[in-house]
Design an enzyme around this catalytic site. Structure first.
Site, PDB file in Angstrom:
ATOM      1  N   LYS A 112       0.815  -1.214   0.000  1.00  0.00           N
ATOM      2  CA  LYS A 112       0.000   0.000   0.000  1.00  0.00           C
ATOM      3  C   LYS A 112       0.858   1.278   0.000  1.00  0.00           C
ATOM      4  CE  LYS A 112      -4.005  -2.225   0.502  1.00  0.00           C
ATOM      5  NZ  LYS A 112      -3.707  -3.663   0.665  1.00  0.00           N
TER       6      LYS A 112
HETATM    7  C1  LIG Z   1      -4.451  -4.825   0.316  1.00  0.00           C
HETATM    8  C2  LIG Z   1      -3.680  -6.079   0.268  1.00  0.00           C
HETATM    9  C3  LIG Z   1      -3.963  -7.089  -0.668  1.00  0.00           C
HETATM   10  C4  LIG Z   1      -5.110  -6.988  -1.629  1.00  0.00           C
HETATM   11  O1  LIG Z   1      -4.945  -5.941  -2.565  1.00  0.00           O
HETATM   12  P1  LIG Z   1      -6.217  -5.381  -3.362  1.00  0.00           P
HETATM   13  O2  LIG Z   1      -5.703  -4.237  -4.147  1.00  0.00           O
HETATM   14  O3  LIG Z   1      -7.188  -4.970  -2.299  1.00  0.00           O
HETATM   15  O4  LIG Z   1      -6.745  -6.486  -4.183  1.00  0.00           O
HETATM   16  C5  LIG Z   1      -3.139  -8.207  -0.706  1.00  0.00           C
HETATM   17  N1  LIG Z   1      -2.120  -8.354   0.165  1.00  0.00           N
HETATM   18  C6  LIG Z   1      -1.829  -7.417   1.095  1.00  0.00           C
HETATM   19  C7  LIG Z   1      -0.701  -7.648   2.024  1.00  0.00           C
HETATM   20  C8  LIG Z   1      -2.583  -6.249   1.182  1.00  0.00           C
HETATM   21  O5  LIG Z   1      -2.284  -5.320   2.091  1.00  0.00           O
END
Ligand SMILES: *Cc1c(COP(=O)(O)O)cnc(C)c1O
Length: 495
Positions: A112
């Site tokens: 993120k």
């Molecule tokens: C947010 C997240 C996901 C999923 O990503 P999306 O964009 O919501 O599909 C997968 N793995 C981790 C560690 C995340 O923080």
């Protein structure tokens, strides 16, 4: 380039407006009217450039209302070693025919950060371009990782305020500790009695509520979103797939123009949608592999065309993927159909918790995507076997991606080289990781991560080790029906 909404094709706004608003008034998501292209020549030129300059090149194609100076200011501030622990920003680990794209070298140890380090800059520039003088209040629903990354990105950014809602029992202990110890004069963190979908629905309802909008406006505030419903979250995620492809060519791992598969452990469908955009821009991609945990609504959807939320919700060892309503699927379905169909399907989803796409759309989906899932036991077995074979420690989400990919290969015998998005540092999910390693489970999170370090020799990131000494600042737990009042009361009291 102008932007439109998935529920209103006639809308024409600038990228700055799309980013500042976050979500469209009629409930749709913003997206560019057309997808810009990138040539193999342009991609190959990336290898001589630092990540921030690669990002600048991609943003120029999407944010045509930004000046070059504005874009450069954003990318240079976001993608620097001040915010990421490696010069390259992302790294690629090779395990035989698999390439793990490590997207978690930022401050909060999850992918993120790749978008949320830059979003505050994009938003502040957008607000300035639009002459917005109101304070921007960012509402975030999080399944664990977005919350912390958004807090780190927005803390003490002038002209903004940020409120994060997380499911009380739906995040890992480390994720919770990261969020409730966050400093910053403009931040607030609150637990909600419910799951991630409750948090996300609550936030979407506040966005759609005209009375709240008016009340906030008289307090000189306006709302925006840092979730992947915001285009300013999506665009930065397209960059690393293209950047990684350039790196694979540079390292001699793939030939010029060779097609690769991309595997993405998926929750809200944001990260995999970014990979789809990269493909549509011209990145040579064969299959996009959508990996889910036991909440396998996307696996079912990709095989049947029926999206059905009327099912049990599971809390798993990969909590950031514990989601039944994957918001960004709406953007993909719009790209494969039209705004009338979207309105229809999402109306039905609201009324019955279910919709079915037609066979034409299903065929198009299946041409591009493969969906698979695995449960917690298989996730753990994968962490264990990958560690044993390669001395490489994967987190629970990444392990879901690896397992689903292995299943895909056994089923299809597809030998295409494959990039797997590695989405978090394993220390964020210590219990499941330690169990997989056969270590001693302890009631104390920090004893556990030290045990993992002893077994694996992977260094504990400093940002996580430092949490041990920090005391919780935020203790509120509210019901999902109180989210609106909670926001209003906080804003009133902050004035
Ligand atoms: C947010 C997240 C996901 C999923 O990503 P999306 O964009 O919501 O599909 C997968 N793995 C981790 C560690 C995340 O923080």
């Amino acid at each position: 380039m102008t932007y439109k909404s998935t529920r209103d094709s006639n809308l024409k706004i600038t990228s700055a407006e799309a980013i500042a608003r976050g979500i469209s008034a009629e409930g749709g998501l913003f997206l560019p009217e057309e997808i810009p292209t990138i040539t193999l020549e342009e991609i190959k030129e990336f290898s001589a450039l630092p990540y921030s300059a690669r990002a600048t090149k991609i943003f120029k194609k999407f944010l045509t209302d930004f000046t070059d100076e504005e874009i450069e200011m954003c990318t240079k501030n976001a993608y620097s070693t001040k915010n990421f622990e490696t010069e390259n920003i992302t790294e690629i680990a090779k395990l035989d025919n698999k390439y793990l794209l490590e997207l978690w070298h930022g401050k909060t140890c999850a992918f993120k950060d790749m978008a949320l380090q830059i979003l505050p800059y994009l938003l502040v520039v957008s607000a300035k371009k639009l002459n917005i003088s109101k304070e921007i209040v960012i509402l975030v629903a999080t399944s664990g990782d977005t919350g912390k990354a958004a807090l780190e990105g927005f803390k003490d950014i002038k002209g903004t305020r940020i409120i994060v809602f997380y499911p009380e029992d739906g995040v890992s202990p480390m994720q919770k500790k990261q969020m409730i110890t966050q400093y910053g004069d403009n931040v607030l963190v609150c637990a909600v009695k419910g799951n991630f979908d409750d948090c996300q629905n609550g936030v979407k309802a506040i966005f759609a509520d005209k009375d709240t909008e008016t009340a906030l406006s008289t307090l000189n505030c306006q709302l925006s979103s840092a979730n992947s419903i915001n285009w300013g979250r999506l665009a930065p995620q397209i960059i690393y797939y293209i950047s990684a492809y350039a790196d694979l060519i540079e390292k001699g791992e793939i030939a010029d123009g060779e097609k690769i598969n991309i595997v993405v452990p998926t929750g809200n469908f944001g990260n995999i949608l970014a990979a789809y955009y990269a493909k549509k821009m011209g990145l040579p991609i064969n299959k996009l592999i959508c990996a889910s945990n036991k909440n396998k609504i996307l696996t079912d959807f990709l095989s049947t065309g029926v999206y059905d939320c009327n099912r049990e919700f599971y809390t798993t060892s990969s909590p950031s993927m514990d989601i039944l309503i994957s918001s960004n699927l709406e953007r993909l379905l719009y790209l494969l159909s039209d705004d009338e169909s979207i309105k229809n399907w999402f109306d039905q989803l609201k009324k019955t918790g279910k919709y079915q796409v037609n066979s034409d759309v299903l065929n198009k989906l299946q041409e591009e995507f493969y969906g698979g899932f695995c449960d917690d036991k298989e996730t753990q077995d994968t962490i264990k076997s990958v560690f044993k074979e390669y001395n490489y420690l994967a987190d629970t989400h990444t392990a879901v991606g690896i397992k689903v990919y292995d299943d895909y290969v056994s089923k299809t015998d597809d030998k295409t080289k494959t990039l797997i998005a590695s989405t978090a540092n394993p220390y964020k999910f210590s219990q499941a990781v330690l169990q997989a390693l056969g270590g001693n489970i302890s009631a104390d999170e920090f004893t556990q991560i030290e045990e993992i370090e002893n077994i694996s020799n992977l260094t504990i990131p400093k940002s996580l080790a430092d949490l041990k000494e920090k005391s919780p600042i935020y203790k509120d737990i509210i019901s999902k029906d109180d989210m609106k009042n909670y926001v209003l009361n906080y804003i009133k009291s902050s004035k």
